[in-house]
Design a protein around this motif. Structure first.
Motif, short mmCIF file in Angstrom:
data_model
loop_
_atom_site.label_atom_id
_atom_site.label_comp_id
_atom_site.label_asym_id
_atom_site.label_seq_id
_atom_site.Cartn_x
_atom_site.Cartn_y
_atom_site.Cartn_z
N ALA A 239 0.83 -1.21 0.00
CA ALA A 239 0.00 0.00 0.00
C ALA A 239 0.86 1.25 0.00
CB ALA A 239 -0.93 -0.02 1.21
N LYS A 240 1.95 1.23 0.74
CA LYS A 240 2.85 2.39 0.81
C LYS A 240 3.50 2.64 -0.53
CE LYS A 240 6.68 4.25 3.52
NZ LYS A 240 7.63 3.98 4.63
N LYS A 241 3.91 1.56 -1.22
CA LYS A 241 4.56 1.71 -2.52
C LYS A 241 3.59 2.23 -3.58
CE LYS A 241 8.29 -1.66 -2.06
NZ LYS A 241 8.89 -2.89 -2.61
N SER A 242 2.31 1.88 -3.43
CA SER A 242 1.33 2.28 -4.46
C SER A 242 0.93 3.75 -4.34
CB SER A 242 0.10 1.41 -4.36
OG SER A 242 -0.57 1.60 -3.10
N VAL A 243 1.28 4.39 -3.26
CA VAL A 243 0.90 5.82 -3.08
C VAL A 243 1.75 6.70 -4.00
CG1 VAL A 243 0.85 7.72 -1.44
CG2 VAL A 243 0.18 5.45 -0.71
#
Length: 243
Positions: A239-243
């Motif tokens: 989720a953090k990488k997709s931001v």
């Protein structure tokens, strides 16, 4: 800052399977530990209790289970013609046999199997049994009640139970069928009268090892927790990488 999490079905299913596996195996190991704790308590109680006189009246399997590890005495005479020898029973690093002999209870046709002790193996001739003495006439023996004589890995085809047979394992029911003798559903590990020669009556204590099973249970619980935390961590990382 809110914590973001990216859900994926396949990692979720894998996590559930690993958690279920870990919890199931951990609980199984915990039950094994509880069983061995209960066995240790029965062993201690049996050692403290006065010896129980074994009678000729037929016992049910549950009756035998109730007195396992109890010190018992029985009066009668040995039936040496149907002695059998359990192979692969080492003692202090030396190969040998356990001697099992039917014992006819006084005043009856009922028998109980008595483990008389240990004999060394003749390394030059495996079939040769060391000289030992079985008492004749009416005697009283004392020992500890056990449900079985233990079990070792079977090497090759099991030998037929016959008088003086050398076998890997022996079941009381099988011996009763082969010999035609009636047996109580237990055996006695004989402790007295003591013998200055053979057979040796120095029985190993039952393998309790509850702590070992507790350790295994902890490892399986740790696997379940690790699988769950890994699923959460990787979901948050994605989720953090997709931001």
């Amino acid at each position: 800052m809110p914590i973001r999490f990216q859900f994926r079905l396949i990692p979720f299913i894998v996590m559930l399977l690993l958690v279920a596996l870990g919890l199931s195996l951990a609980q199984w190991q915990q039950r094994r530990a509880d069983e061995k704790i209960a066995r240790a308590a029965r062993l201690q109680a049996g050692n403290l209790a006065a010896p129980l006189a074994l009678r000729a009246a037929p016992m049910l399997p549950q009756d035998a289970q109730a007195i396992e590890y109890r010190r018992v005495t029985v009066t009668g005479h040995f039936v040496p013609a149907w002695t059998i020898y359990l192979d692969n029973r080492p003692y202090r690093g030396q190969a040998g046999f356990h001697v099992l002999t039917p014992f006819q209870i006084e005043g009856s046709n009922m028998h109980v199997l008595v483990a008389q002790g240990w004999l060394p193996r003749n390394n030059a001739d495996r079939s040769r049994i060391a000289d030992y003495s079985t008492p004749s006439g009416t005697v009283t023996v004392q020992g500890v009640a056990r449900l079985t004589a233990g079990h070792v890995m079977q090497l090759g085809t099991a030998a037929r139970l016959a008088p003086q047979a050398i076998v890997q394992n022996a079941d009381i029911g099988q011996l009763a069928q082969a010999s035609g003798l009636a047996f109580q559903p237990l055996l006695i590990e004989q402790t007295s009268p003591q013998s200055a020669t053979l057979p040796v009556r120095d029985w190993p204590a039952p393998d309790l090892g509850a702590d070992k099973h507790r350790g295994y249970a902890f490892q399986w619980y740790a696997l379940a927790l690790t699988a769950f935390l890994f699923f959460v961590f990787t979901g948050c990382r994605r989720a953090k990488k997709s931001v």
